[in-house]
Design an enzyme around this catalytic site. Structure first.
Site, short mmCIF file in Angstrom:
data_model
loop_
_atom_site.label_atom_id
_atom_site.label_comp_id
_atom_site.label_asym_id
_atom_site.label_seq_id
_atom_site.Cartn_x
_atom_site.Cartn_y
_atom_site.Cartn_z
N LYS A 484 16.25 -23.56 13.09
CA LYS A 484 16.54 -22.37 13.05
C LYS A 484 15.26 -21.66 12.76
O LYS A 484 13.98 -22.15 12.59
CB LYS A 484 17.46 -22.09 11.69
CG LYS A 484 16.68 -22.39 10.61
CD LYS A 484 17.72 -22.02 9.23
CE LYS A 484 17.08 -22.57 8.06
NZ LYS A 484 17.99 -22.25 6.91
N TYR A 710 -10.87 -0.55 8.35
CA TYR A 710 -10.57 0.59 7.92
C TYR A 710 -10.64 0.61 6.20
O TYR A 710 -10.62 -0.21 5.47
CB TYR A 710 -8.84 0.54 8.23
CG TYR A 710 -8.32 0.81 9.58
CD1 TYR A 710 -8.67 1.87 10.30
CD2 TYR A 710 -7.76 -0.23 10.13
CE1 TYR A 710 -8.18 2.03 11.58
CE2 TYR A 710 -7.36 -0.26 11.47
CZ TYR A 710 -7.48 0.97 11.89
OH TYR A 710 -6.85 1.06 13.42
#
Length: 815
Positions: A484, A710
């Site tokens: 999964k 940043y």
């Protein structure tokens, strides 16, 4: 290889169950899945902790195999084939190989060590091939099984052998020595690989040196810990950077960006050598090769001319996404007959399309005439059901008469000129060529264009981890493997295909679309959908998936559709809630569940399951035992009142290790398959599956007081060298991994992440690392591990793995 099946009984001191014909054997097999098994095959039914090939013998007889070495003859097969009964089939395989090796008297080089065995073997093959017809281990076939299979490929035209020997514990090397019988011994670097199999370093070295007990000469890096295990009669050629008493003393070592220059002394003569590598491991491996060439009396000029042409060895078969919905198997640096057989088996195990294509160059050093060689190649191509064959080179055109529908080109450039006209689409393509053909250009032309960040998935590690957990369960216990969440981030289909190859019993997915994708791609294993939505039931039925049912509402909805479609005994899986309180029938709903199912023939309860909440934390073992007891009670009630005998399963990965008494009929293997354990001791036995890699896009130097990224969250307090890596939070790297918390690995050194992780990039400090733009960067893998990252980020490895964006290309490989 040419063995007479009558003579084999003499070697193994056993008798055939009936009189075999005098046919020779030209194929030894241990893999029932191989399409190369035929009436000329001798099949050894190997028996392991959790596998027994005897169960496949009936199928093999149906495919034409007639000769078997077994520990017993399965019922009903006595008159259907020739059987040689032995006590241990692996030992029998090794005995046959040792006998076969003794029929040849040419020099054999035996290579062992912790690191560098395959590279040294491949480089020696390149360096010596102008003068010898060489047989060598294909890929890294150096195990108790791989070595005999390698040796059994010798033929009469070979006049030099190079074989690897790998061990993981004591009492293994003596068996390999009897098979290889090396005349020249090479010990490569002794590192920490497989340390857990030995008491200490001394025991490990002593065991490895058993390979050389009858060798004429041993070549190694001078080391007193090694020398004490070399017999006085044995000649040695040692090399060293520091000890002037070594036979080969390297007195100088100078680096440029692309080369390493050394000065070495041998038998009083001083020579120089330019090595086309700068990393220490490669330089050491080249010096080992140099020592072999000196022993074989090559002159300095020849040595230099050949060593300067050495190239990085690609030891892995890689699966990549290609153009026009093709998948590629990249084996573009190797073309010999033995590795072709391995690659074709890999092609079959990893095919993503029914159409299989092989692009193959001329084959060198087979030890066979072109007529015999290409007749054998043609047989392989036909037996492997290859849809389209493309040959490139002068001699491979011999196949024109044997494969009339094949296409041939004189060289790689001519093939590339015709690439568009060949209309490749929806096919799995094996690209396999000798290095001189530069098939990497073909791979580049075929490959889907993506950015340079990739998640490499080691299929050998998946197999290792699967077998590790399988060894913990009873032979009668089934295994469900969880694929999964896109195979826990590693990729769904490729891993499912490998697990199908390993004959896992069930696959588990979370949602229907994951299962549909696998079924559409050709996976035939039964697939359980753990979290099906009611709206997905029609699609589940259409694609023959098997839903987990966890509520009366869901059950009634499924039964309604099942009745409309007039289904009979459609498999469903009943989920019980024993304390996880996530999904499942609770104790007070069991009577209603029984009433609903009783007498209903549209569905069949294929399994009953539950999920443990704390199997990884032994502080809560009492709660786990409570869950197991409740599961036993509720599942038994269902079985008794419905008169059914379904598969029962409750254990997940941690449960397999910590609560083996609750195996029931099946266990579910999840994160452990991908190399992650909650137990630090168990972790040592698992292999890393996923390595997230990128490259250095740019390097710049900043001054004290300048900032990075940043928000100016990093300010330099010294002149610093900064590297930018093209991977960011859009690829799945958590922003909280920045600002000095995390690191990447460049040239085996830690490079701290500076400032904030950007959407598509991050920046690292490489002030203390000698590197350049384009160099490889490891984001996670061996270092840092996903477990370490999870600990630092206060999360779990599952989140790290499943967060990796699908825009990151997955590359699957096998060593």
């Amino acid at each position: 290889m040419n063995l007479n099946i009558v003579n084999i009984e003499t070697v193994l001191n056993s008798k055939w169950n009936r009189n075999p014909t005098g046919k020779s054997i030209d194929n030894i097999s241990i893999d029932s899945r191989s399409l190369q098994n035929n009436d000329k095959t001798l099949f050894f039914a190997l028996v392991g902790t959790n596998h027994d090939a005897h169960i496949y013998l009936k199928d093999l007889i149906g495919k034409g195999v007639r000769n078997f070495v077994v520990t017993h003859i399965p019922d009903g097969l006595e008159s259907k084939a020739n059987f040689l009964v032995v006590k241990n089939t692996l030992e029998a395989l090794q005995q046959i190989a040792a006998h076969y090796r003794s029929l040849f008297s040419f020099p054999i080089i035996g290579v062992t060590g912790s690191n560098g065995k395959t590279i040294v073997k491949e480089w020696l093959n390149f360096l010596l091939s102008p003068d010898y017809n060489i047989i060598r281990s294909p890929k890294s076939y150096n195990s108790q099984v791989g070595v005999p299979l390698s040796v059994l490929a010798i033929n009469e035209k070979h006049n030099l052998g190079i074989f690897e020997a790998g061990i993981s514990t004591v009492s293994e090397m003596d068996k390999l020595e009897k098979i290889i019988q090396p005349t020249i011994g090479i010990l490569t670097n002794i590192g920490s690989a497989h340390d857990e199999g030995f008491k200490n370093l001394e025991e490990k070295v002593k065991e490895k040196m058993l390979l050389f007990k009858d060798s004429e000469v041993v070549i190694f890096q001078k080391n007193s810990d090694v020398e004490k295990f070399i017999l006085p009669k044995t000649k040695t050629i040692s090399w060293s950077f520091t000890d002037t008493t070594a036979a080969v003393f390297v007195s100088k070592k100078e680096h440029t960006h692309e080369h390493t220059g050394i000065e070495y002394t041998y038998k009083g003569n001083i020579s120089t050598l330019k090595i086309p590598f700068v990393d220490d491991a490669s330089v050491e491996n080249v010096i080992t090769c140099l020592s072999v060439l000196l022993h074989l009396e090559y002159d300095a000029k020849t040595i230099q001319s050949r060593i300067e042409l050495l190239y990085p060895i690609e030891m892995r078969l890689k699966v990549k996404k290609g153009i026009n919905n093709c998948s590629l198997i990249d084996d573009s640096y190797s073309s010999d007959f033995q590795s072709l057989k391995i690659a074709l088996d890999f092609l079959e195990s990893q095919k993503q399309h029914q159409k299989k294509t092989v692009v193959l160059s001329d084959i060198f050093q087979s030890g066979l005439s072109n007529e015999v060689l290409y007749s054998k190649v043609a047989e392989l191509i036909v037996s492997n059901n290859i849809s389209r064959f493309i040959g490139i080179g002068e001699t491979i055109s011999t196949l024109k008469t044997k494969l009339p529908n094949a296409i041939f080109f004189k060289d790689t450039n001519e093939f590339l000129l015709h690439l568009e006209q060949l209309n490749f689409e929806n096919e799995t393509i094996l690209i396999k060529g000798a290095r001189s053909f530069q098939f990497e250009e073909i791979v580049a032309a075929f490959a889907e264009k993506t950015h340079e960040t990739v998640l490499e998935i080691n299929l050998n590690a998946i197999s290792h981890n699967f077998n590790f957990f399988k060894s913990k369960i009873k032979a009668t216990t089934k295994m469900m493997a969880m694929v999964k969440a896109f195979g826990y981030g590693s990729g769904g289909f490729e891993i499912a295909k490998l697990l199908e190859h390993h004959k896992v019993d069930y696959l588990g997915v979370a949602f229907a679309d994951e299962g549909i994708s696998l079924k559409t791609a050709g996976i035939k294993l039964p697939i359980m959908v753990l979290n099906p939505e009611n709206t997905s039931f029609p699609a589940i039925i259409q694609h023959q998936l098997e839903p987990e049912i966890y509520s009366l509402k869901g059950l009634n909805a499924f039964l309604k559709i099942a009745e409309q479609k007039k289904l009979k005994d459609f498999p469903i899986h009943i989920k019980l809630d024993t304390g996880m309180h996530r999904l499942g029938f609770e104790a007070n709903t069991i009577d209603d569940l029984i009433a609903t199912l009783k007498g209903n023939s549209t569905v069949k309860v294929q399994s009953i399951l539950s999920h443990l909440a704390t199997s990884d934390d032994l502080q809560h073992k009492d709660f786990v035992q409570y869950q197991i007891n409740l599961f036993e009670k509720l599942s038994s009630q269902l079985m008794n009142e419905l008169e059914i005998t379904p598969i029962r399963h409750i254990l997940n990965t941690s449960g397999i290790s910590n609560f083996p008494q609750a195996q029931y009929d099946m266990v579910r293997l999840g994160i452990g398959l991908y190399g992650v354990s909650n137990d630090s001791e168990e972790q040592k036995y698992l292999e890393n599956v996923g390595t997230l890699k990128s490259i250095i896009s740019q390097i710049r130097t900043i001054q004290t007081g300048e900032s990075v990224g940043y928000g100016r969250r990093f300010m330099a307090n010294r002149e610093s060298k900064i590297a930018t890596i093209p991977i960011g939070y859009a690829d799945g790297i958590a922003r909280s991994w920045g600002n000095g918390v995390g690191f990447v690995t460049i040239k085996n050194k830690k490079a701290p992440i500076l400032g904030s992780v950007c959407m598509d990039m991050l920046m690292v400090d490489v002030t203390e690392i000698e590197c350049k733009e384009g160099d490889s960067v490891v984001i996670f893998g061996e270092s840092p591990t996903v477990t370490y990252m999870a600990e630092q980020l206060k999360t779990i490895p599952y989140e790290i793995l499943t967060s990796i964006s699908q825009r990151v290309k997955r590359v699957f490989y096998r060593e």
